[in-house]
Motif scaffolding. Structure first.
Motif, short mmCIF file in Angstrom:
data_model
loop_
_atom_site.label_atom_id
_atom_site.label_comp_id
_atom_site.label_asym_id
_atom_site.label_seq_id
_atom_site.Cartn_x
_atom_site.Cartn_y
_atom_site.Cartn_z
N ARG A 87 18.55 -9.50 19.09
CA ARG A 87 18.35 -8.13 18.60
C ARG A 87 19.04 -8.01 17.25
NH1 ARG A 87 20.68 -4.08 21.92
NH2 ARG A 87 19.15 -2.60 21.06
N LEU A 88 18.30 -7.63 16.25
CA LEU A 88 18.80 -7.59 14.89
C LEU A 88 19.31 -6.21 14.53
CD1 LEU A 88 15.92 -9.60 13.14
CD2 LEU A 88 18.06 -10.49 14.14
N ARG A 89 20.36 -6.20 13.73
CA ARG A 89 20.88 -4.92 13.22
C ARG A 89 20.02 -4.42 12.07
NH1 ARG A 89 24.55 -3.22 9.49
NH2 ARG A 89 25.07 -5.34 8.85
N GLY A 90 19.55 -5.33 11.24
CA GLY A 90 18.63 -4.98 10.15
C GLY A 90 17.26 -5.54 10.43
N ARG A 91 16.52 -5.86 9.37
CA ARG A 91 15.15 -6.34 9.53
C ARG A 91 14.90 -7.56 8.64
NH1 ARG A 91 14.96 -0.89 10.24
NH2 ARG A 91 13.68 -0.13 11.99
N ILE A 92 14.03 -8.41 9.11
CA ILE A 92 13.50 -9.52 8.30
C ILE A 92 12.05 -9.19 8.00
CG2 ILE A 92 13.13 -11.99 8.12
CD1 ILE A 92 15.15 -12.33 10.44
N ALA A 93 11.68 -9.23 6.73
CA ALA A 93 10.31 -8.90 6.33
C ALA A 93 9.69 -10.09 5.60
CB ALA A 93 10.31 -7.67 5.42
N ALA A 94 8.55 -10.53 6.10
CA ALA A 94 7.79 -11.59 5.42
C ALA A 94 6.82 -10.95 4.44
CB ALA A 94 7.04 -12.44 6.44
N HIS A 95 6.94 -11.29 3.17
CA HIS A 95 5.99 -10.86 2.15
C HIS A 95 5.17 -12.09 1.75
CE1 HIS A 95 8.40 -7.13 0.53
NE2 HIS A 95 8.34 -7.17 1.85
N PHE A 96 3.94 -12.18 2.19
CA PHE A 96 3.07 -13.28 1.82
C PHE A 96 2.04 -12.75 0.82
CE2 PHE A 96 3.86 -15.31 6.24
CZ PHE A 96 5.10 -15.76 5.81
N VAL A 97 1.99 -13.37 -0.36
CA VAL A 97 1.28 -12.77 -1.48
C VAL A 97 0.26 -13.73 -2.08
CG1 VAL A 97 3.27 -11.32 -2.02
CG2 VAL A 97 2.98 -13.49 -3.22
N VAL A 98 -0.76 -13.14 -2.71
CA VAL A 98 -1.77 -13.88 -3.45
C VAL A 98 -1.40 -13.86 -4.94
CG1 VAL A 98 -3.56 -13.27 -1.78
CG2 VAL A 98 -3.24 -11.85 -3.82
N GLY A 99 -2.11 -14.68 -5.71
CA GLY A 99 -2.10 -14.55 -7.16
C GLY A 99 -0.80 -14.84 -7.86
N GLU A 100 0.11 -15.58 -7.24
CA GLU A 100 1.36 -15.90 -7.95
C GLU A 100 1.10 -16.83 -9.11
OE1 GLU A 100 4.99 -18.15 -9.03
OE2 GLU A 100 3.10 -18.92 -8.23
N GLU A 101 0.19 -17.78 -8.91
CA GLU A 101 0.00 -18.82 -9.92
C GLU A 101 -0.58 -18.27 -11.23
OE1 GLU A 101 1.15 -21.67 -9.81
OE2 GLU A 101 1.32 -22.33 -7.74
N ASP A 102 -1.25 -17.13 -11.18
CA ASP A 102 -1.87 -16.63 -12.42
C ASP A 102 -1.30 -15.28 -12.85
OD1 ASP A 102 -3.19 -15.15 -10.40
OD2 ASP A 102 -4.97 -14.91 -11.64
N GLY A 103 -0.10 -14.95 -12.41
CA GLY A 103 0.53 -13.75 -12.95
C GLY A 103 1.42 -12.98 -12.00
N GLY A 104 1.08 -12.93 -10.71
CA GLY A 104 1.91 -12.20 -9.78
C GLY A 104 1.26 -10.96 -9.20
N LEU A 105 -0.06 -10.91 -9.19
CA LEU A 105 -0.79 -9.77 -8.66
C LEU A 105 -0.31 -9.37 -7.27
CD1 LEU A 105 -3.25 -7.79 -8.30
CD2 LEU A 105 -4.55 -9.82 -7.58
N GLY A 106 -0.18 -10.35 -6.36
CA GLY A 106 0.16 -10.04 -4.98
C GLY A 106 1.53 -9.42 -4.83
#
Length: 422
Positions: A157-176
């Motif tokens: 049981r966690l006191r805070g949170r773990i958040a996964a941010h999985f994103v597109v478009g990193e290779e061409d600028g960072g859109l995701g």
């Protein structure tokens, strides 16, 4: 050195499943801007749902994001893009740690240079996995998933949170990443599992895509003296750009000092001419301009524009018909973790307690990444992940499964020490 909760989570890491996940992720040809990029986001959403996370999978409003003044640029054409965030459910009032990774990979290039299909992962020896995206950054995604799975399997049981941010478009600028942050997601710290070769990357140089259009005068090739080749007209500009690169790389910041060229200015493409027996009347050069740590990208652009203007003014042909500079594509500012932030020490201690290897040293990186977007949003961010950037984007791309496991173990302990347990 380890708490009972940490030991339980480490014991819950399923190394066989981790290796299988990495192979499955590599097998999805999620080239930047391709339909498979969206396909992988949906696959990852299902994986996060199986881990009992709160999952937000949404279609990004591309016209609105592109119209935003802070839009980081893009190079690949897209009809759609999907954002994906998965967050642990049981957190209280503790901090949120973001585990971030991009799903897109660069194209494989010349297929004949590969030992096999770049999207059919293969293993050599007993632990080296080869394939496009193996280290950049499917291994980091697999490590994030395995760390989350271990925390859930241990029943903590966690006191805070773990958040996964999985994103597109990193290779061409960072859109995701840009779209994810614009949706309102944030946290107290962010760890991006880019390949860092056993180091902590706490700063990134920036990179700005530029285009220079150089005019010539068309003529028949047999009477080339009646024309002016745009190729010849470009040459003094090329020399001027080389001088600008040398000028901009004097006295780099300490985090960047180990690199021969911390802020590279590289011309990547030249396009000129449409007929072999014609004098070309236009040359278009495209490249990337390295941005120094802490430098305003507008200042970097102004320096390159001034360099081109001065070279044109000194040239008999270009003086009255100067080359034009525009800035298409990805626009990566620099970024860095605030000095004195505790996250590097948390990771170093977690690495020591789980892997027992050499102390992780800190350095900057000469390439742009999503780090600068999270840092720019006020989220302390660094990079730490399996693999070596030196083999990324090449037919030699590979990663060691042992290293992926070692990073996963470090991620588990880092996450628990950051968000806390009840």
């Amino acid at each position: 050195m380890l708490s009972d909760e940490e030991a339980a989570a480490l014991a819950a890491i399923d190394e066989t499943a981790l290796a299988r996940t990495l192979m499955e992720l590599i097998a999805v040809p999620s080239v930047t801007g391709s339909p498979a990029e969206s396909e992988l986001q949906h696959d990852l959403a299902r994986r996060l749902e199986r881990l009992d996370l709160d999952v937000d999978l949404w279609p990004m409003d591309l016209p609105a994001l592109r119209a935003d003044p802070g839009f980081p640029g893009a190079e690949a054409p897209r009809d759609e893009a999907w954002g994906l965030v998965g967050t642990t459910r049981d957190g209280g009032d503790g901090p949120t740690l973001i585990l971030q990774g991009h799903v897109d990979v660069v194209p494989p290039g010349d297929l004949s240079a590969w030992a096999g299909d770049p999207f059919v992962p293969r293993v050599t020896g007993d632990d080296v996995v080869h394939g496009r995206g193996a280290c950049d950054m499917k291994a980091g995604l697999a490590a994030h998933l395995a760390a989350l799975a271990a925390v859930r399997a241990a029943g903590l049981r966690l006191r805070g949170r773990i958040a996964a941010h999985f994103v597109v478009g990193e290779e061409d600028g960072g859109l995701g990443a840009f779209g994810t942050l614009r949706r309102g997601y944030g946290g107290e710290a962010c760890l991006i599992a880019e390949p860092t070769a056993g180091t902590l990357i706490t700063a990134n140089a920036g990179a700005l895509t530029f285009r220079v259009a150089v005019p010539g005068r068309a003529a028949h090739g047999s009477a080339r003296d009646q024309g002016v080749s745009a190729i010849d007209a470009y040459l003094p500009l090329h020399r001027a750009l080389a001088s600008l690169e040398a000028e901009r790389n004097t006295d780099p910041a300490p985090l960047m000092a180990e690199y021969p060229i911390p802020y590279a200015l590289s011309v990547g493409t030249l396009r000129s001419g449409d007929w072999a027996s014609s004098v070309p009347d236009l040359l278009v050069a495209e490249g990337r301009l390295g941005v120094r740590l802490g430098e305003d990208p507008a200042r970097a652009r102004a320096e390159l524009e001034r360099c081109v203007a001065e070279a044109c003014a000194a040239d008999p042909w270009l003086r009255d018909r100067p080359a034009t500079v525009t800035w298409p594509g990805g626009q990566f500012a620099s970024g860095r973790l605030p000095e004195g932030h505790p996250l590097p020490d948390v990771i170093r201690t977690a690495w020591s307690d789980t892997a027992g290897g050499p102390v992780l040293r800190e350095r900057g990186a000469p390439y742009g990444s999503d780090l600068r977007l999270y840092a720019g949003a006020g989220i302390p961010t660094l990079q730490f992940g399996p693999g070596d950037i030196q083999v990324a984007h090449s037919e030699r791309e590979h990663v060691s499964l042992r290293e992926v496991v070692a990073v996963t173990r470090t991620l588990v302990v880092t996450a628990l020490r950051t968000v806390g347990t009840k």
